[in-house]
Design a protein around this motif. Structure first.
Motif, PDB file in Angstrom:
ATOM      1  N   THR A  15       2.259   6.088  13.193  1.00  0.00           N
ATOM      2  CA  THR A  15       2.522   5.420  14.472  1.00  0.00           C
ATOM      3  C   THR A  15       2.824   3.953  14.183  1.00  0.00           C
ATOM      4  OG1 THR A  15       0.216   4.761  14.823  1.00  0.00           O
ATOM      5  CG2 THR A  15       0.873   6.957  15.613  1.00  0.00           C
ATOM      6  N   PRO A  16       3.546   3.273  15.076  1.00  0.00           N
ATOM      7  CA  PRO A  16       3.831   1.849  14.836  1.00  0.00           C
ATOM      8  C   PRO A  16       2.573   1.025  14.605  1.00  0.00           C
ATOM      9  CG  PRO A  16       5.208   2.684  16.604  1.00  0.00           C
ATOM     10  CD  PRO A  16       4.243   3.779  16.272  1.00  0.00           C
ATOM     11  N   ALA A  17       1.495   1.335  15.310  1.00  0.00           N
ATOM     12  CA  ALA A  17       0.260   0.557  15.143  1.00  0.00           C
ATOM     13  C   ALA A  17      -0.331   0.755  13.753  1.00  0.00           C
ATOM     14  CB  ALA A  17      -0.751   0.955  16.213  1.00  0.00           C
ATOM     15  N   LEU A  18      -0.358   2.003  13.276  1.00  0.00           N
ATOM     16  CA  LEU A  18      -0.889   2.268  11.942  1.00  0.00           C
ATOM     17  C   LEU A  18       0.001   1.654  10.870  1.00  0.00           C
ATOM     18  CD1 LEU A  18      -2.038   6.003  12.264  1.00  0.00           C
ATOM     19  CD2 LEU A  18      -3.491   3.970  12.205  1.00  0.00           C
ATOM     20  N   ALA A  19       1.310   1.793  11.042  1.00  0.00           N
ATOM     21  CA  ALA A  19       2.246   1.221  10.077  1.00  0.00           C
ATOM     22  C   ALA A  19       2.088  -0.286   9.973  1.00  0.00           C
ATOM     23  CB  ALA A  19       3.680   1.590  10.455  1.00  0.00           C
ATOM     24  N   ALA A  24       0.242  -5.100   7.069  1.00  0.00           N
ATOM     25  CA  ALA A  24      -0.578  -6.309   7.023  1.00  0.00           C
ATOM     26  C   ALA A  24      -1.487  -6.312   5.802  1.00  0.00           C
ATOM     27  CB  ALA A  24      -1.411  -6.421   8.296  1.00  0.00           C
ATOM     28  N   TRP A  25      -2.018  -5.132   5.432  1.00  0.00           N
ATOM     29  CA  TRP A  25      -2.855  -5.045   4.234  1.00  0.00           C
ATOM     30  C   TRP A  25      -2.031  -5.339   2.980  1.00  0.00           C
ATOM     31  CZ3 TRP A  25      -2.292  -1.178   0.371  1.00  0.00           C
ATOM     32  CH2 TRP A  25      -3.212  -1.304  -0.671  1.00  0.00           C
ATOM     33  N   ARG A  26      -0.850  -4.748   2.898  1.00  0.00           N
ATOM     34  CA  ARG A  26      -0.005  -4.941   1.714  1.00  0.00           C
ATOM     35  C   ARG A  26       0.380  -6.405   1.523  1.00  0.00           C
ATOM     36  NH1 ARG A  26       3.379   0.236   3.015  1.00  0.00           N
ATOM     37  NH2 ARG A  26       2.591   1.743   1.515  1.00  0.00           N
ATOM     38  N   GLU A  27       0.512  -7.135   2.624  1.00  0.00           N
ATOM     39  CA  GLU A  27       1.004  -8.511   2.546  1.00  0.00           C
ATOM     40  C   GLU A  27      -0.099  -9.536   2.330  1.00  0.00           C
ATOM     41  OE1 GLU A  27       3.458  -9.271   5.931  1.00  0.00           O
ATOM     42  OE2 GLU A  27       5.049  -7.901   5.244  1.00  0.00           O
ATOM     43  N   GLN A  28      -1.339  -9.081   2.196  1.00  0.00           N
ATOM     44  CA  GLN A  28      -2.408 -10.027   1.892  1.00  0.00           C
ATOM     45  C   GLN A  28      -2.208 -10.591   0.486  1.00  0.00           C
ATOM     46  OE1 GLN A  28      -6.491  -8.992   2.917  1.00  0.00           O
ATOM     47  NE2 GLN A  28      -5.725  -7.279   4.139  1.00  0.00           N
ATOM     48  N   PRO A  29      -2.630 -11.830   0.248  1.00  0.00           N
ATOM     49  CA  PRO A  29      -2.414 -12.439  -1.065  1.00  0.00           C
ATOM     50  C   PRO A  29      -3.227 -11.760  -2.170  1.00  0.00           C
ATOM     51  CG  PRO A  29      -3.819 -13.820   0.302  1.00  0.00           C
ATOM     52  CD  PRO A  29      -3.295 -12.736   1.200  1.00  0.00           C
ATOM     53  N   VAL A  30      -2.637 -11.738  -3.346  1.00  0.00           N
ATOM     54  CA  VAL A  30      -3.307 -11.184  -4.521  1.00  0.00           C
ATOM     55  C   VAL A  30      -4.319 -12.198  -5.051  1.00  0.00           C
ATOM     56  CG1 VAL A  30      -2.966 -10.340  -6.877  1.00  0.00           C
ATOM     57  CG2 VAL A  30      -1.281  -9.816  -5.097  1.00  0.00           C
ATOM     58  N   VAL A  31      -5.465 -11.706  -5.476  1.00  0.00           N
ATOM     59  CA  VAL A  31      -6.493 -12.581  -6.046  1.00  0.00           C
ATOM     60  C   VAL A  31      -6.067 -13.012  -7.452  1.00  0.00           C
ATOM     61  CG1 VAL A  31      -8.899 -12.725  -6.786  1.00  0.00           C
ATOM     62  CG2 VAL A  31      -8.301 -11.494  -4.688  1.00  0.00           C
ATOM     63  N   SER A  32      -6.114 -14.297  -7.718  1.00  0.00           N
ATOM     64  CA  SER A  32      -5.745 -14.800  -9.041  1.00  0.00           C
ATOM     65  C   SER A  32      -6.776 -14.395 -10.074  1.00  0.00           C
ATOM     66  CB  SER A  32      -5.625 -16.326  -9.006  1.00  0.00           C
ATOM     67  OG  SER A  32      -5.493 -16.841 -10.320  1.00  0.00           O
ATOM     68  N   GLU A  33      -6.304 -13.971 -11.239  1.00  0.00           N
ATOM     69  CA  GLU A  33      -7.219 -13.635 -12.320  1.00  0.00           C
ATOM     70  C   GLU A  33      -7.901 -14.869 -12.887  1.00  0.00           C
ATOM     71  OE1 GLU A  33      -5.559 -11.173 -15.341  1.00  0.00           O
ATOM     72  OE2 GLU A  33      -5.338  -9.443 -13.994  1.00  0.00           O
ATOM     73  N   PRO A 109      -9.007  10.773   9.364  1.00  0.00           N
ATOM     74  CA  PRO A 109      -8.755  10.258   8.026  1.00  0.00           C
ATOM     75  C   PRO A 109      -7.938   8.971   7.984  1.00  0.00           C
ATOM     76  CG  PRO A 109      -8.551  12.633   8.022  1.00  0.00           C
ATOM     77  CD  PRO A 109      -8.735  12.221   9.457  1.00  0.00           C
ATOM     78  N   GLU A 110      -6.935   8.850   8.852  1.00  0.00           N
ATOM     79  CA  GLU A 110      -6.121   7.637   8.822  1.00  0.00           C
ATOM     80  C   GLU A 110      -6.946   6.408   9.221  1.00  0.00           C
ATOM     81  OE1 GLU A 110      -4.979   9.915  12.652  1.00  0.00           O
ATOM     82  OE2 GLU A 110      -5.459  10.360  10.548  1.00  0.00           O
ATOM     83  N   GLU A 111      -7.870   6.575  10.172  1.00  0.00           N
ATOM     84  CA  GLU A 111      -8.713   5.451  10.584  1.00  0.00           C
ATOM     85  C   GLU A 111      -9.736   5.117   9.509  1.00  0.00           C
ATOM     86  OE1 GLU A 111      -8.568   3.341  12.972  1.00  0.00           O
ATOM     87  OE2 GLU A 111      -6.882   4.253  14.033  1.00  0.00           O
ATOM     88  N   SER A 112     -10.302   6.144   8.904  1.00  0.00           N
ATOM     89  CA  SER A 112     -11.285   5.933   7.842  1.00  0.00           C
ATOM     90  C   SER A 112     -10.672   5.190   6.663  1.00  0.00           C
ATOM     91  CB  SER A 112     -11.839   7.278   7.380  1.00  0.00           C
ATOM     92  OG  SER A 112     -12.745   7.117   6.308  1.00  0.00           O
ATOM     93  N   LEU A 113      -9.505   5.630   6.232  1.00  0.00           N
ATOM     94  CA  LEU A 113      -8.860   5.023   5.071  1.00  0.00           C
ATOM     95  C   LEU A 113      -8.332   3.627   5.386  1.00  0.00           C
ATOM     96  CD1 LEU A 113      -7.089   8.254   3.870  1.00  0.00           C
ATOM     97  CD2 LEU A 113      -8.785   6.975   2.553  1.00  0.00           C
TER      98      LEU A 113
END
Length: 239
Positions: A15-19, A24-33, A109-113
């Motif tokens: 659904t558009p909301a889930l997508a 938004a999760w994918r676009e979070q900044p990566v933690v620097s090593e 499952p989609e909400e849990s994950l």
């Protein structure tokens, strides 16, 4: 993943909301090593499954807690049972305690994950025998959300022998490591309780890491990976 695998990978329609939540999760900044351990945030993870076959068995529950700035954030935790229509073997239910009623009443499952992804962010993930947790989570995420974890993983089964060689536990399980340090889980084989117990073990190993001169996220990941390569080179396999 090869282009052929991508071509035949099933497409998941969200659904558009889930997508939007996945995006938004994918676009979070990566933690620097280079982040110092004294400031770093980690997410400690444990999962319960219908069995130990990583190709066929299913993810049943997720437990996670946060470790930040060398402290266990007990108030920051995540637990979820995934809703399942088909229950698994009675012998496995006796181990993890997630019976038919609990599975039927679980979260979609989609909400849990997605709840787990949002809790974990892009922070490094920590587990004991992390390969199992990673594989089961990745499989469920691909099947349900068409996503995969892109966080780095830290395996305490590899880190422990590096930092505490005097324990002489090169191939031990979580129970042996907890016993060595006098720790115990409130209830073993419950994802949330196991995550907290693993978090307590991680705190001890973090202090050992600093004393050994490992003071950044990258140096900690590298130490565990080097141990894993060494073990595999001696023919012992993985974790």
């Amino acid at each position: 993943m090869s282009w052929l695998a991508r071509l035949f990978r099933p497409q998941i329609e969200l659904t558009p909301a889930l997508a939007e939540r996945v995006r938004a999760w994918r676009e979070q900044p990566v933690v620097s090593e280079r982040t110092e351990l004294t400031q770093a945030r980690f997410i400690v993870v444990d999962v319960e499954t219908s069995g130990l076959d990583m190709r066929k068995d299913r993810l049943l529950s997720i437990g996670a807690c946060a470790v930040e700035a060398m402290r266990l954030r007990a108030g920051e935790s995540y637990t979820s049972i995934l809703q399942r229509d088909e229950t698994n073997a009675r012998a496995n239910i006796l181990i993890h305690g997630i019976g038919p009623q609990a599975q039927a009443a679980g979260e979609a499952p989609e909400e849990s994950l997605l709840g787990f992804l949002e809790f974990a962010g892009r922070y490094p993930l920590v587990a004991f025998h992390a390969g199992f947790d990673q594989t089961m989570l990745d499989r469920a995420l691909r099947e349900v959300l068409g996503a995969r974890l892109i966080n780095p993983w830290l395996d305490l089964a590899h880190l422990g022998p590096v930092l505490v060689p005097e324990a002489r536990l090169p191939r031990a399980g979580l129970d042996e490591w907890l016993a060595y340090f006098g720790l115990r889980a409130h209830a073993r084989h419950r994802a949330g309780d196991d995550a907290l117990a693993t978090g307590e073990l991680f705190l001890i190993l973090l202090k050992r890491a600093l004393a050994s001169g490992l003071d950044t996220v990258g140096s900690l990941l590298a130490a565990a990976e080097a141990y894993q390569r060494n073990v595999q080179g001696r023919g012992f396999g993985g974790a």
